[in-house]
Every structure is written in C-alpha cells, then in structure tokens.
Design an enzyme around this catalytic site. Structure first.
Site, mmCIF file in Angstrom:
data_model
loop_
_atom_site.group_PDB
_atom_site.id
_atom_site.type_symbol
_atom_site.label_atom_id
_atom_site.label_comp_id
_atom_site.label_asym_id
_atom_site.label_seq_id
_atom_site.Cartn_x
_atom_site.Cartn_y
_atom_site.Cartn_z
ATOM 1 N N GLU A 1 47.087 37.710 38.224
ATOM 2 C CA GLU A 1 45.786 38.124 38.759
ATOM 3 C C GLU A 1 45.779 39.564 39.238
ATOM 4 O O GLU A 1 44.784 40.272 39.068
ATOM 5 C CB GLU A 1 45.388 37.192 39.910
ATOM 6 C CG GLU A 1 44.022 37.493 40.498
ATOM 7 C CD GLU A 1 42.885 37.247 39.534
ATOM 8 O OE1 GLU A 1 41.939 38.065 39.510
ATOM 9 O OE2 GLU A 1 42.940 36.256 38.777
ATOM 10 N N GLU A 2 46.877 40.032 39.827
ATOM 11 C CA GLU A 2 46.861 41.338 40.494
ATOM 12 C C GLU A 2 47.800 42.377 39.897
ATOM 13 O O GLU A 2 47.557 43.566 40.049
ATOM 14 C CB GLU A 2 47.184 41.166 41.983
ATOM 15 C CG GLU A 2 46.377 40.099 42.708
ATOM 16 C CD GLU A 2 44.866 40.320 42.664
ATOM 17 O OE1 GLU A 2 44.416 41.349 42.131
ATOM 18 O OE2 GLU A 2 44.127 39.446 43.142
ATOM 19 N N SER B 1 31.993 39.171 43.225
ATOM 20 C CA SER B 1 33.383 39.307 43.647
ATOM 21 C C SER B 1 33.462 40.339 44.780
ATOM 22 O O SER B 1 32.858 40.136 45.827
ATOM 23 C CB SER B 1 34.264 39.672 42.452
ATOM 24 O OG SER B 1 35.617 39.441 42.737
ATOM 25 N N ASP C 1 35.880 27.860 41.258
ATOM 26 C CA ASP C 1 36.500 29.188 41.266
ATOM 27 C C ASP C 1 37.916 29.095 41.829
ATOM 28 O O ASP C 1 38.109 28.673 42.971
ATOM 29 C CB ASP C 1 35.646 30.130 42.119
ATOM 30 C CG ASP C 1 35.964 31.592 41.904
ATOM 31 O OD1 ASP C 1 37.116 31.908 41.570
ATOM 32 O OD2 ASP C 1 35.060 32.430 42.086
ATOM 33 N N HIS D 1 35.373 31.806 38.349
ATOM 34 C CA HIS D 1 34.978 33.168 38.723
ATOM 35 C C HIS D 1 34.191 33.836 37.599
ATOM 36 O O HIS D 1 33.435 34.775 37.830
ATOM 37 C CB HIS D 1 36.221 33.986 39.072
ATOM 38 C CG HIS D 1 35.945 35.127 40.008
ATOM 39 N ND1 HIS D 1 35.393 34.960 41.258
ATOM 40 C CD2 HIS D 1 36.145 36.466 39.884
ATOM 41 C CE1 HIS D 1 35.282 36.136 41.865
ATOM 42 N NE2 HIS D 1 35.722 37.052 41.036
#
Length: 737
Positions: free
Chosen positions: A209-210, A602, A680, A712
């Site tokens: 994700e990051e 978001s 989500d 999401h």
C-alpha cells in the site's frame, strides 16, 4: 452484484439522512453520466501495459471492449502496424466464471487494479513465451505458434513470474513460494512452513500500500536461487471486514498495523530453487525494521534497502548470498522523511556501479554510484524534474526518464552520459502529460503514453530517433465534448490552479464554486489531462465553477515544499486551499466566494470534511469520500512518515484528527455528506462511523451514504453513476442562491 445503499435513517447510525434536491424517482438517466460510468470513465477499450519484445518486432498489450472490464491480450506488428488478438480469458475459462481469492483481490486493491480477465502478464527474456494468470491458474503461450499450455499447479496462484532464463516460473501459493520447470511441467515447493500469519514470498500490507513493493520474492540472475520475504504478522492487530448486506457469510480478517502499534516482522531468506536450507540475511532489524526494496540484478549482488521506523534514515546493503552477511553501500538521512523509488538501485550489467535516487540536494536527483557505493557523478540534476526512470541503456550510456520542472506537465527525456536532458516529443501540441511507458532493451523503440487538455490517452510507438512507427489501436468510446480548462499560478507562493466554467457561462456573472481537493502528499491534481476533467466539466455545466489547487505538501516542486506538512496535516494544507481560492477570485471574478463547496476522496475526503469543520466561514458544503478521520486509525508506514510516532508526537495526531474539530461547538455546522465503501480495507468504514458518531453526539446534523460492499475503489458502473448524481444534487441544494 454490489448494490448502492442509499442514505437511510437507521437507529444504529447517528445520521440525519437527506436526499438530493430532486427525488431519484423523478430523475432521468443522465446520458453522459451513464456513458461515463459504463465505459469506466471512457478508459475501457484503451490499450494498457505495453511490452516490447526483445527483437523489437512486436508490442504486446492488454485491452478490453468499450463497455467491459475484461481485458484480452493483443500483439501490434511494428513492421506493418497490424494488430491481432492473441488470447482471451473466455478461451481459457471455457464458460466458467472468473474467480479471485481473498488474497489476490486484496493485492489488486493495493495495486488499484479494477479490471478483470488478464490484468497482467510476463514476457520471457527472449520474448518467446508469455505468462498469464486467470482464476488462480497459470498458462504459458508460445508466441510464435500460439500454443497454450496450462501449468500443472495447485489453485490460488499469486504473483507469477518467469525466471531470468525463461525456463521456470515461480509464484506464491498457500503462503509459500513454488516453481514449475517448463520442460517437465511439474510443480515443486521452494519454501517451507508458510502460513497465513507467517507468509513466504508475499509483500506485507504496508509494503504494497505505501512502499509500492508488490512482490515478496526475487530470482537470482542465474535462476538458481530465490530470495524471499518472510512476513510474520502474528503480533499485528487484526481487523475484520464483514459484508453488511450478507452477515451470514462471516468476515475477512486482515493484519492492519496502526500508528504506534506492532508492524509485521519481516526478514529476508535465500534458498536454492530446488529446495533446501534457507540462509537468512543479517542486518540491524531493530534499527531498520522496514524491508523497503530488494533487487537482484545482473551485474550486482543481492541488494536491499532498509529503513528505520520513522523513515528518516535508510541504508542500502549488499548481501553475500552464501552467508547472508551484509555490507553498507550508502546511508541516506532526512530530518523529515525519505521518499522511496522502487526503480532504484539499478545495477549496471558490467558490475561497475549502480544508479541511485536521492533528494539530498533539494529535489529528485539520479546519481551514478561506484560498486562500493561511493559517488561517481550526478546523472540527472534536481532541477530537471525527474519523476520516473524508464530505462538505462549501457551501450550508449543513455538514461530515459519521465518528468518536467512544471508539475502540471510531463514529458519524455533522455540524458546521455550525464549531460543536459533532451526532450523527446510524441507529437502532442501545447502543454501535455507524456510519458515513456517502456523502451526496448536494444534501445531502438519506445512506447509513449500521451494525453493533453484536448486529447484522451493514446499510446504511440516511436523510434528513439524520433520517427513515428504507429499507434496502439483503441476501441474506446470517445467523449462527446472537450473540457474547457484554464490554468493559473496564483498567490505569492505560486500555487498551481485550474478552473472549469460552464459551457454557457457569461462573463461577470457570479457562480457557485466546487473545489475538487486532494492536497495531500504523493499526489497533485492540477494537470493537463482531458480524462481527469471530463466529470468536472459535466459538473460545471450544471451551473458551477470547478476549481483545483496544489498547495504546499504536494509533490513535484521542491523537497522543502513537500515537507511543509511534517507533524501537521490540518494547517498548511487547508490554509493554502483558502489562500489559493481567494487569489484565484482576483483573476476570475465570477467565483462566488459566498457559495463554495468542496469535494474529495481519501486524503481529499479528509480535506473536504476538515474544510467545513474548521473553516465554515469559507466552505458552505462538503462531500467527503472515504476520509481518514483519526490518523491513529490509518497505517503505520504512511502516517508515521508524516506525523511521527504517536508516543512521541501526540500533538501531531490531535491537531490532524477530524474528531478534534467535530467536537468544536464554537463554529456552525455546514452541510456535510459522508460517502464510504463498507468493505474498504485501506481506509476502513469505521473512520466515517467514528466521525458520524462524534458529530451526532455534538448535535451536528450531517448525511451519510454507505456504499454497500465496495472498497476504496468504486468500479461498479451503477454505483459510480448514482454516487455522482448524489454529489450533484447535494451541491445544487446547498449552494443555491
């Protein structure tokens, strides 16, 4: 199929539900909005994921039909310009519906992939074989003959890839790494002992994700070994997502590390592909717990980049694959944070050194480093506007990259032997966003994606001398209008801004304003892109001025500009949106500053809610989609990068939390519509519920639109359409004269 859950007045939800100004039953289907939704924003039918074969004779790509999300495999002939379909999911599935495992669905969510069918493919080094996955199974296509072979594997395949010699395929199944030798078509387990809480070969949540690290295993250049990540999530907090429309199905449990709490414990092992003892790589994991990047490239050793928890320091290590011992090649430090780029390090095949990305000198820079890590020279200077590496050709020492010093534009550049960047044109006129997607290994051919204010995305096939070969054919539906966007730089800070007017706008006539916002790290919104402004023009034509701004904290300017949000998400981000809005009104007097709405998703959803809670004097209505409400509830790697550890900087979390402002009774409550997918797994639905509860307890009316079963992303065409109808109705109601 997933259905839209309308905003309901439920005893269990502290929300005052309202409908758009006109009841849905009285509304006619908007032709544009219906087409926009059913064509996946006019992107279905456009080529994606092009790959050039090593002989430079063919460009492979994926493409769906205009109103479908199912992608098939095509080949573009460079000599003739002809395109043919190579393989379809229907042929492989033989009428059976495609299925995804929970793990594969989650992985696609992290990669923001909403397509079905062939969503990716791998090409062997010699270009003779194509590897595709479908419904957890693997197939190899012989490119010259078209023969398709199903690999004899178990079901539930994740992340399949060819070995460097093209003779094997590795993948993850049942939490372990497996391989198949193509000559025998026999599956063999490579790692042992993987489990749901201690996976082998999979990237953990924050890596995907990051960090943009989507893989958890790596082939050695000689294809004899595999390095793999072991991710132990046994001590990580578990969160459960239940389909609220089907509680009888139970829930899916995910390891989700929240700020200040336990992360996955990740280590790196090396094992022979034939199986055997694992050699574990040794580094100071207490000081550097994040395994951020792993590369094992021809010409270089197994190389890893590890970070400290707050991402203010990282070390690049070379690994002795025989012993697991490591040696520090270089150390990077930044008082705020260090940004990652997964394209680096890039080892030269002759082993003399590697390319490295840094922002040490105030902006994005590419360096050439010697094999021992010492600096040889700067290759792409900080002022060049480097964004992404495309390819480095060693034979003529030429580096191709995408970027520009102007953050609203992007072009293809090449730098020969560290000299001045040279722009390559794909043929677009005026400001554009162009990027080389791939350059052939031999360096004679490139595929570039081009879009502008007046042109939808197109893939051009070019010679690197600038001559045109052709275009990858699109079958997409083309929009019926072109957005009319004006660009400005406003205020003493020089904020980039854009405004879209209604098609029938009259000079001097005041109109309500909708500010489309993101305003957070990693993303800008003011760009030359027809595709990104179609929906904004549709909204504008309903009687609004639609504006966007990029303030401090956004990327693509200077490192100092981006780092203005350290320890505070709620001050400079919002202050800059207000300042830019007022500065734009001096140039565009039609902006009615007494009727300003704001919408975002978001981080943008967080900003929209923050705007009406903190600055109700400026913003009179907001639509907040999937907002991060309390940053203590988001993930570690993202949040701690900007706000630090909550144990050390509790004030940063307090001032950045929407709950802080929801309790403030000194300000009036402006209309606020909260929109959130109930499934989500990135920004969990409970974020919105926490904000709704806090507002309810403070006596502040608001509205809630839960999107049942959605994550999401919102890929469902009907939901996309209905959602935008609600947004339009909300602003029509609350920004009316």
């Amino acid at each position: 199929m997933r259905q839209l859950a309308a905003a309901l007045l439920l005893a269990s939800l502290p929300v005052f539900a309202q409908s758009p100004s006109t009841p849905m039953s009285d509304r006619k289907m908007d032709p544009f909005l219906q087409q926009y939704s059913e064509t996946r924003r006019f992107m279905s039918g456009r080529p994606v994921k092009p790959r050039i074969t090593v002989d430079e004779k063919t460009v492979l790509f994926l493409r769906a039909q205009p109103q479908s999300s199912t992608q098939t495999l095509f080949a573009f002939d460079v000599a003739t310009g002809a395109t043919k379909e190579l393989l379809t999911p229907a042929v492989l599935l033989k009428g059976v519906e495609e299925t995804l495992s929970v793990e594969e669905a989650a992985r696609r969510e992290r990669m923001r992939v909403s397509a079905r069918g062939f969503t990716s493919y791998d090409l062997s080094e010699d270009g003779e074989r194509i590897l595709v996955g479908l419904s957890g199974k693997l197939y190899v296509v012989e490119r010259t003959t078209g023969k398709v072979v199903e690999l004899k594997t178990g079901v539930g395949i994740i992340d399949p890839r060819f070995s460097p010699d093209g003779k094997q395929v590795a993948y993850v199944r049942d939490n372990d790494v497996f391989r198949v030798a193509l000559a025998t078509n026999k599956e063999q387990r490579v790692t042992q002992g993987g489990s749901p809480e201690k996976t082998h070969g999979l990237a953990e949540f924050v890596a995907q994700e990051e960090m943009s690290r989507f893989s958890g295993y790596w082939w050695s250049p000689d294809a004899k070994f595999i390095a793999y990540a072991e991710s132990d999530t046994s001590a990580v907090e578990k969160l459960t997502i239940v389909d609220v429309m089907h509680p009888e199905r139970g829930g899916n449990v995910f390891a989700y590390p929240r700020p200040g709490k336990n992360n996955a414990v990740v280590r790196l092992g090396i094992t022979p592909v034939t199986g055997g003892k694992t050699v574990w790589v040794a580094w100071d994991a207490k000081a550097y717990p994040y395994l951020a990047t792993v590369v094992w490239q021809k010409g270089g050793p197994l190389t890893v980049l590890v970070q400290n928890r707050t991402q203010t320091e990282q070390q690049l290590l070379s690994v002795d694959a025989r012993t697991g011992k490591t040696q520090v090649l270089l150390t990077e430090k930044d008082s705020a944070w260090l940004n990652l780029d997964q394209d680096f390090p890039r080892w030269l095949e002759d082993g003399s050194g590697f390319l490295w990305f840094t922002e040490r000198n105030g902006g994005p820079e590419v360096e050439l480093r010697n094999a021992d890590g010492s600096l040889a020279r700067s290759w792409v200077k900080p002022e060049a506007g480097f964004r992404t590496l495309v390819r480095f050709l060693e034979k003529d020492r030429t580096l191709y990259f995408n970027g520009d010093a102007n953050p609203t534009e992007s072009y293809v550049w090449r730098v020969k032997d560290g000299g001045a960047p040279e722009k390559l044109s794909t043929g677009a006129t005026g400001p554009a966003n162009e990027m080389a997607v791939t350059v052939s290994k031999q360096g004679g051919l490139l595929v570039a994606l081009s879009q502008s204010d007046t042109a939808m995305p197109r893939y051009h096939v070019l010679r690197t001398d600038g001559s045109r070969v052709g275009e990858l054919p699109s079958v997409a539906v083309e929009p019926s209008f072109t957005p009319r966007v004006q660009f400005f730089q406003v205020g003493p800070e020089g904020f980039h801004a854009s405004v879209i007017r209604p098609k029938d706008a009259k000079p001097g006539v005041k109109l309500p304003v909708v500010l489309k916002v993101y305003a957070g790290p990693t993303t800008t919104v003011v760009r030359h892109s027809m595709a990104e402004n179609l929906l904004n023009q549709w909204l504008a034509d309903k009687g609004f001025l639609v504006v966007k701004f990029d303030g401090r904290g956004t990327p693509l300017r200077t490192a100092a500009w981006e780092r203005q949000v350290k320890y505070d998400f709620a001050t400079v981000t919002l202050d800059d949106q207000v300042a830019a809005l007022r500065a734009l009104a001096e140039k565009v007097p039609e902006l009615d500053l007494a009727r300003v709405g704001i919408e975002g998703w978001s981080f943008g959803g967080y900003m929209a809610a923050l705007a009406v809670l903190k600055r109700p004097d400026v913003f009179k209505a907001a639509v907040s989609g999937a907002p991060v409400v309390d940053w203590l509830d988001y993930d570690t790697h993202y949040t701690e990068r900007y706000l630090g550890l909550p144990q050390e900087h509790p004030e940063a979390y307090e001032k950045s939390s929407l709950l802080t402002y929801a309790k403030d009774m000194s300000k009036p409550m402006r209309p606020l519509l909260l929109v959130h997918g109930t499934a989500d797994d990135n920004v969990y639905f409970f974020h919105t519920l926490k904000l709704s509860d806090a507002l309810f307890r403070a006596g502040k009316p608001h509205d809630l639109l839960p999107l049942s079963g959605l994550t999401h992303m919102v890929p469902d065409p009907l939901v996309t359409q209905r959602q935008n109808e609600w947004v339009l109705g909300y602003f029509q109601k609350h920004l009316a004269p």
